[in-house]
Design an enzyme around this catalytic site. Structure first.
Site, PDB file in Angstrom:
ATOM      1  N   GLU A 139    -114.534 -28.169  53.240  1.00  9.78           N
ATOM      2  CA  GLU A 139    -114.049 -28.875  54.493  1.00  9.78           C
ATOM      3  C   GLU A 139    -115.216 -29.734  54.580  1.00  9.78           C
ATOM      4  OE1 GLU A 139    -110.681 -26.319  56.645  1.00  9.78           O
ATOM      5  OE2 GLU A 139    -112.719 -25.640  56.928  1.00  9.78           O
TER       6      GLU A 139
ATOM      7  N   ASP B 204    -100.498 -25.940  53.867  1.00  8.47           N
ATOM      8  CA  ASP B 204     -99.306 -24.959  53.678  1.00  8.47           C
ATOM      9  C   ASP B 204     -98.533 -24.813  54.536  1.00  8.47           C
ATOM     10  OD1 ASP B 204    -102.158 -23.218  54.294  1.00  8.47           O
ATOM     11  OD2 ASP B 204    -100.033 -22.327  55.193  1.00  8.47           O
TER      12      ASP B 204
HETATM   13  N1  ADE Z   1    -105.384 -22.421  57.518  1.00  9.16           N
HETATM   14  C1  ADE Z   1    -104.722 -23.317  56.732  1.00  9.16           C
HETATM   15  N2  ADE Z   1    -103.626 -22.432  56.519  1.00  9.16           N
HETATM   16  C2  ADE Z   1    -103.618 -21.506  57.143  1.00  9.16           C
HETATM   17  C3  ADE Z   1    -102.608 -20.386  57.740  1.00  9.16           C
HETATM   18  N3  ADE Z   1    -101.425 -20.364  57.005  1.00  9.16           N
HETATM   19  N4  ADE Z   1    -102.986 -19.301  58.300  1.00  9.16           N
HETATM   20  C4  ADE Z   1    -104.029 -19.284  59.451  1.00  9.16           C
HETATM   21  N5  ADE Z   1    -105.106 -20.444  58.710  1.00  9.16           N
HETATM   22  C5  ADE Z   1    -104.704 -21.363  57.931  1.00  9.16           C
END
Ligand code: ADE
Length: 229
Positions: free
Chosen positions: A12, A196
């Protein structure tokens, strides 16, 4: 002006370090802080490591030791709102800690006495971000972020976060940075690009899109920095 930029993972902050190139290194509490002089401002960049505890330590170090006057978080998140798709860029309006539970004593989920369930981000920084997005034709979405020390990859948990906290996205650090900045009275803003959808495929999606999403957020944060100089 002194600005602190936090990511949670190396991926990041790498794009930001590449953009600025020249930096001095400080090692504190087993963490690396990159000091950059850019035009008339000083910038300290660090990745905290994953989770709320690490993010709190990094935010506190940036504020108390390096005297940062504004804090910007750049990273990725899991999308909860159906309109948030992988690659979208989100500006947090307010954040909560979804894993706080002292309901045994009659408190609402997410609530800690002498604090509040939600902490709002700085309106001046957010307005600047929205102006830049408009000027550059970048789609910047806004929403509530829930943070907790869990990677969410389950439909039931995802729907719980939407129902209980009206959360649009989930990650593991933002609310910790919010708590620290709020207590020290430091303006802050949080940018997260979606990696995601916090569902059964979240782990594969995260691994596939982490770098791309982290880059999207970092490019936008660089625009904010250029507007602040
Ligand atoms: N950061 C990126 N995706 C995530 C997720 N599904 N749960 C927690 N932190 C995240």
């Amino acid at each position: 002006m002194i600005i602190g930029i936090i990511g949670a993972m190396q991926e990041e902050i790498t794009p930001l370090l590449k953009m600025f190139q020249d930096y001095k290194i400080h090692k504190i509490a087993n963490n690396t802080f990159y000091e950059i002089t850019h035009k008339n401002i000083k910038i300290f960049i660090a990745y905290s490591k994953i989770g709320k505890v690490h993010a709190s330590i990094t935010a506190t170090t940036l504020i108390t030791l390096f005297k940062c006057e504004k804090i910007i978080f750049s990273g990725v998140a899991g999308g909860l709102h159906p309109d948030l798709k992988v690659g979208d860029l989100l500006l947090a309006t307010k954040l909560c800690q979804h894993d706080v539970d002292i309901s045994a004593f009659g408190h609402p989920l997410g609530f800690i006495p002498e604090s509040s369930i939600y902490i709002t981000t700085d309106s001046t920084l957010n307005n600047l971000a929205k102006q830049i997005a408009q000027k550059k034709g970048i789609l910047l979405k806004e929403g509530v972020i829930a943070s907790g020390d869990q990677f969410i990859h389950d439909a039931n948990k995802k729907h719980f976060l939407i129902k209980e906290f009206k959360a649009d996205a989930v990650e593991m650090e933002g609310a910790a940075v919010a708590v620290v900045c709020n207590l020290f009275n430091i303006p802050f803003c949080i940018f997260r690009s979606i990696s995601d959808s916090a569902d059964q495929e979240a782990d594969i999606s995260f691994d596939t899109f982490l770098e791309q999403a982290a880059n999207t957020s970092a490019i936008f944060v660089k625009e904010i920095i250029e507007a602040l100089v």
